[in-house]
Structures are given as C-alpha cells and as structure tokens.
Design a protein around this motif. Structure first.
Motif, PDB file in Angstrom:
ATOM      1  N   PRO A  65       0.813  -1.214   0.000  1.00  0.00           N
ATOM      2  CA  PRO A  65       0.000   0.000   0.000  1.00  0.00           C
ATOM      3  C   PRO A  65       0.847   1.265   0.000  1.00  0.00           C
ATOM      4  O   PRO A  65       1.998   1.267   0.458  1.00  0.00           O
ATOM      5  N   THR A  66       0.271   2.331  -0.502  1.00  0.00           N
ATOM      6  CA  THR A  66       0.887   3.653  -0.455  1.00  0.00           C
ATOM      7  C   THR A  66      -0.138   4.614   0.138  1.00  0.00           C
ATOM      8  O   THR A  66      -0.931   5.210  -0.589  1.00  0.00           O
ATOM      9  N   PRO A  67      -0.170   4.755   1.456  1.00  0.00           N
ATOM     10  CA  PRO A  67      -1.169   5.612   2.098  1.00  0.00           C
ATOM     11  C   PRO A  67      -1.146   7.026   1.530  1.00  0.00           C
ATOM     12  O   PRO A  67      -0.075   7.600   1.285  1.00  0.00           O
ATOM     13  N   ALA A  68      -2.325   7.584   1.324  1.00  0.00           N
ATOM     14  CA  ALA A  68      -2.458   8.904   0.718  1.00  0.00           C
ATOM     15  C   ALA A  68      -3.442   9.738   1.537  1.00  0.00           C
ATOM     16  O   ALA A  68      -4.040   9.266   2.508  1.00  0.00           O
ATOM     17  N   LEU A  69      -3.614  10.986   1.116  1.00  0.00           N
ATOM     18  CA  LEU A  69      -4.542  11.872   1.809  1.00  0.00           C
ATOM     19  C   LEU A  69      -5.989  11.503   1.524  1.00  0.00           C
ATOM     20  O   LEU A  69      -6.897  11.927   2.238  1.00  0.00           O
ATOM     21  N   GLU A  70      -6.232  10.754   0.459  1.00  0.00           N
ATOM     22  CA  GLU A  70      -7.579  10.285   0.126  1.00  0.00           C
ATOM     23  C   GLU A  70      -7.645   8.779   0.334  1.00  0.00           C
ATOM     24  O   GLU A  70      -6.709   8.049   0.008  1.00  0.00           O
ATOM     25  N   GLY A  71      -8.759   8.313   0.873  1.00  0.00           N
ATOM     26  CA  GLY A  71      -8.932   6.879   1.081  1.00  0.00           C
ATOM     27  C   GLY A  71      -8.253   6.393   2.347  1.00  0.00           C
ATOM     28  O   GLY A  71      -7.649   7.159   3.108  1.00  0.00           O
ATOM     29  N   HIS A  72      -8.356   5.083   2.585  1.00  0.00           N
ATOM     30  CA  HIS A  72      -7.858   4.477   3.817  1.00  0.00           C
ATOM     31  C   HIS A  72      -7.107   3.185   3.493  1.00  0.00           C
ATOM     32  O   HIS A  72      -7.509   2.429   2.602  1.00  0.00           O
ATOM     33  N   ILE A  73      -6.057   2.952   4.246  1.00  0.00           N
ATOM     34  CA  ILE A  73      -5.372   1.661   4.235  1.00  0.00           C
ATOM     35  C   ILE A  73      -5.623   0.996   5.580  1.00  0.00           C
ATOM     36  O   ILE A  73      -5.347   1.569   6.637  1.00  0.00           O
ATOM     37  N   LEU A  74      -6.169  -0.210   5.551  1.00  0.00           N
ATOM     38  CA  LEU A  74      -6.443  -0.971   6.762  1.00  0.00           C
ATOM     39  C   LEU A  74      -5.653  -2.276   6.728  1.00  0.00           C
ATOM     40  O   LEU A  74      -5.324  -2.785   5.646  1.00  0.00           O
ATOM     41  N   CYS A  75      -5.360  -2.814   7.886  1.00  0.00           N
ATOM     42  CA  CYS A  75      -4.752  -4.138   7.948  1.00  0.00           C
ATOM     43  C   CYS A  75      -5.758  -5.163   7.433  1.00  0.00           C
ATOM     44  O   CYS A  75      -6.953  -5.074   7.704  1.00  0.00           O
TER      45      CYS A  75
END
Length: 444
Positions: A308-318
């Motif tokens: 993943p590449t966390p960004a200001l839009e959207g969410h990264i979850l485990c």
C-alpha cells in the motif's frame, strides 16, 4: 443430534443480525432485532441520536446489549440448539467506541445467568451514548492530531489515513478534553466490534488489527499503537486500549453465562470480531488483485493489496484474513442518487432505457468524458458537473446517450485511478493481462 454450526453476528447501525451456518456453509438460522422498531424505548432514529449541533451522532450502549438479550431469547424460543455451536464471531459498525467504567471487568466476569445481560451491565459504562461513524464533531481534534505528528500525510503514513472526524482517536481526544473526569473513570475503551466480543467472552476482548487500523492510532506496518498518536489524544491511553491482535485470533471459550442461561457448550470458541468493512472483504473471499464495489447511496470500493501507499484520500487498513497484507478502502459520496438523477433526466426514469442508451454507445464514449458531483465529493474534493469533449474542451451538455456513458465511465475510471494511488496494481504477465475479479454489491 443436530449438526455442528457456527454463529456470525453483525452489530450494525440500525439493527443486530445473527446468522448460523453449518459445516457446508449452508444457512440454518437467521434473525435480527431492528433498534427503532423493536426497542422503541431508546427513541433512536435509524439506530442513532443526532444531537442539536447536527454534528454529534451517538448510539446508546445499553440498546446494543438489550438487542443481544432479545435476539438470544428469540433463538431460544424457536428451539435453536445452542449446544451445537462450535464457535462464533462477528462484525461491528466501524469507528464506534465504547467506554467501560472502572470496576466493570468484575461485573462482566460474574454476571448472573438469572438476569438479562443489560440489567447486569447497566452501570458499567462511563459514556452512556457511544460516538459512532456518523459523528463529525471532532474537527479541532483532527487538526491537533495531524499537527502533533507532522502533518496529514505523515499521519496517513503511520496509521493508513489522515485524521478523520469519526475515527476513534479523535473521539477519545474530544472526550478527554471536554470531560477529563469521565476519561479518568474509564478503565477500558473498546470498538463496537471488540465490545461485542467482550459480551460473549465475559472479559475485555482485544481490538483486532483490521478494525484497529480505522482509529488513527495503530501503526499499520508494525501492528502496534503509535506512541506519538496516543500522546496527542489522551494520557494513559495505551493501557485503556489493550494490546491489538490478529483479526482471526481465537480469544477463548464462551462466558459461563451463556452456557448456564442458553445451553451453549463450554467449549464454544470466541473468534475476534472485526469492523464491518474488513468483514466484507473476508466474507466476499477477496484475494490479492480483486476489487469489490458496493453501489449504494455512497459507492464504496475495497480491495486486497500487498504494497500500500497511504495517501490523503482513502484508507489503508490491515487485512483481516492475512496479517501481512492490507486492504484499501475508498468512499465516493455521489453514488446511486447521482445515477438516479441522470436516469431521470436522460432515460425517463427507466433503468431499461438507461441500459439501452448505454449499450448504444461505444466504450470510451468517443473521447467524451464527464465528472458528476451533485454534492461535495469525498474523493476528490470537488462539486458540480464537468463535461469535456474529445478535444479536451469543456462543454455545457451531451446528447442523452453520451451523458449516460460519460457518467458510468467517469465514475468507474475515478475508482480505478484512486485505487492505483493507494497501491492497487493491474498486473501483466508476458502478453497476457491478468484481469482482476470485480464483485458488485447493489445497495439501496
């Protein structure tokens, strides 16, 4: 003798649902309790209280407990064989939080099987109305959290998301700043999912990695609480949260309360509960490269990713299935209502006419492209209708069939583009494209 079965619970916003499946995954029982209809004494609307500021949204904790009492009694009256349940797990609405008062652990461990659970636990909560995912009253706490850790992108890089008003860390910070005595009186903070698991376990259930990564508090890479985020929200917070665990952890046997009152086997296992969005990924059996899209009032996209590449839009979850993987989540506010508006304008309110018009145009729409936002969009932050012809010139209108294809193609291109920004990849092997499995869920 009845065959072994397994229970799944869903503590959602408007109702509590239960389903029982056998070892061949066949549904053998299902039921629900609708909060507004079946528990009118709590006077909720849509399962919630919307406060006078129109920003604060909560739900009564005891309503959830009483709903569990009610549904278990319904199952008992129907003749359901609790003794055949080998294990149970479930999901809770993501981002809701529950605050256990000091001393509650002893009450939870020693509840009397002669009483409904809600009667035994009625004095156990330091916050009687839980903040939930609809709450948007923590803007100042979000700003403070981002500032404390070095900015929105740095927070996203740590926790998978920039600061969001509904996320639990910011809700905790609000409670601490406005009611420090209530916070100090709290010995444990649960998510709705771990709260529900606690009711069955007879002890405080840990927060799982996947639901925990929707709090702005968990380091998604190391799967531990972020000290800088905890300190920015409230003192002594790590002890109140407990240690997070993998989402598929077996937490222990069911509380004796359920064996004595309903006839559950003492060997029935409690598996960690998780959030509703992670549970959807697990329940739909997504694998790496798959995408699931829920087409509802808001469109939601979630997918399995490895890098993943966390960004200001959207969410990264485990990822709830594989603790070494991740899931991405994107929400688009202009969903079914936008499609219905174009259907009404361009297809006389008929989905059949809408489909015929869509089929009459070619993929790519001859270069005509549209972006349709009746209300301020989440991803990206934009509003209005924006049409461009094949020469990249902005135009005021399209023919009806072009308008329909522009809407559909624009919505789905946006989903792919923003998914790729979060780390989604369409892989190619040699000359052959590996096409992802795309699953659709149509929601009212």
């Amino acid at each position: 003798m009845a065959a072994p079965c397994y229970l799944g619970w869903d503590f959602s916003t408007q109702q509590l649902k239960v389903i029982a499946i056998d070892e061949q995954l066949r549904v053998v029982y299902e039921d629900n309790v609708h909060f507004d209809k079946d528990l009118p004494e709590f006077r909720t609307q849509g399962g919630v209280y919307i406060h006078s500021d129109r920003l604060t949204v909560t739900s009564p904790v005891l309503m959830w407990v009483k709903a569990l009492d009610m549904i278990l009694e319904k199952m008992k009256s129907s003749g359901f064989k609790f003794s055949q349940v080998r294990a149970l797990s479930g999901a809770g609405q993501q981002h809701g939080s529950v605050y256990w008062k000091k001393g509650s652990i002893q009450i939870l461990k020693n509840v009397s099987s002669k009483l409904p659970l809600h009667q035994s636990l009625k004095a156990c909560f330091s916050v009687s109305n839980s903040p939930i995912w609809m709450d948007s009253s923590t803007a100042s706490q979000c700003s403070a959290l981002e500032k404390a850790v070095g900015g929105a992108q740095h927070l996203a890089s740590i926790t998978g998301s920039r600061a969001y008003e509904r996320f639990t860390g910011n809700q905790i910070a609000k409670i601490y700043s406005q009611n420090p005595e209530v916070y100090m009186e709290t010995e444990r903070i649960s998510l709705v999912s771990s709260f529900a698991a606690s009711l069955f376990l007879g002890a405080y259930a840990p927060i799982d990695y996947s639901d925990g990564s929707g709090m702005n508090l968990l380091q998604i890479w190391e799967k531990v609480w972020s000290v800088s985020c905890l300190n920015a929200c409230a003192p002594g917070l790590e002890e109140k949260l407990g240690c997070p665990v993998p989402s598929h952890s077996v937490l222990g046997p069911i509380s004796p309360y359920y064996s004595q009152r309903y006839g559950f086997s003492p060997d029935c296992k409690i598996v960690a509960f998780t959030g509703d969005n992670p549970a959807s990924l697990a329940g739909m059996r997504l694998q790496e490269g798959d995408i699931a899209i829920s087409l509802g009032t808001s469109d939601t996209l979630f997918l399995w990713i490895q890098e993943p590449t966390p960004a200001l839009e959207g969410h990264i979850l485990c990822n709830p299935v594989d603790s070494q993987a991740y899931m991405a989540l994107l929400c688009f506010k202009n969903g079914s209502l936008m499609r219905e508006r174009i259907r009404d304008d361009c297809a006389s309110g008929s989905w059949d006419e809408f489909s015929k018009a869509l089929s009459s145009t070619v993929a790519g729409n001859n270069g005509n492209l549209g972006f349709y936002f009746d209300v301020m969009e989440i991803t990206p932050e934009a509003v209005g209708i924006h049409r461009f012809n094949r020469h990249n010139q902005k135009v005021s209108d399209f023919p009806k069939e072009v308008e329909i294809r522009a809407l559909i193609e624009g919505q789905f291109m946006a989903k792919r583009i923003h998914a790729e920004k979060l780390g989604y990849k369409v892989n190619f092997r040699g000359n052959h494209s590996v096409t992802p499995c795309i699953l659709f869920c149509l929601c009212a």
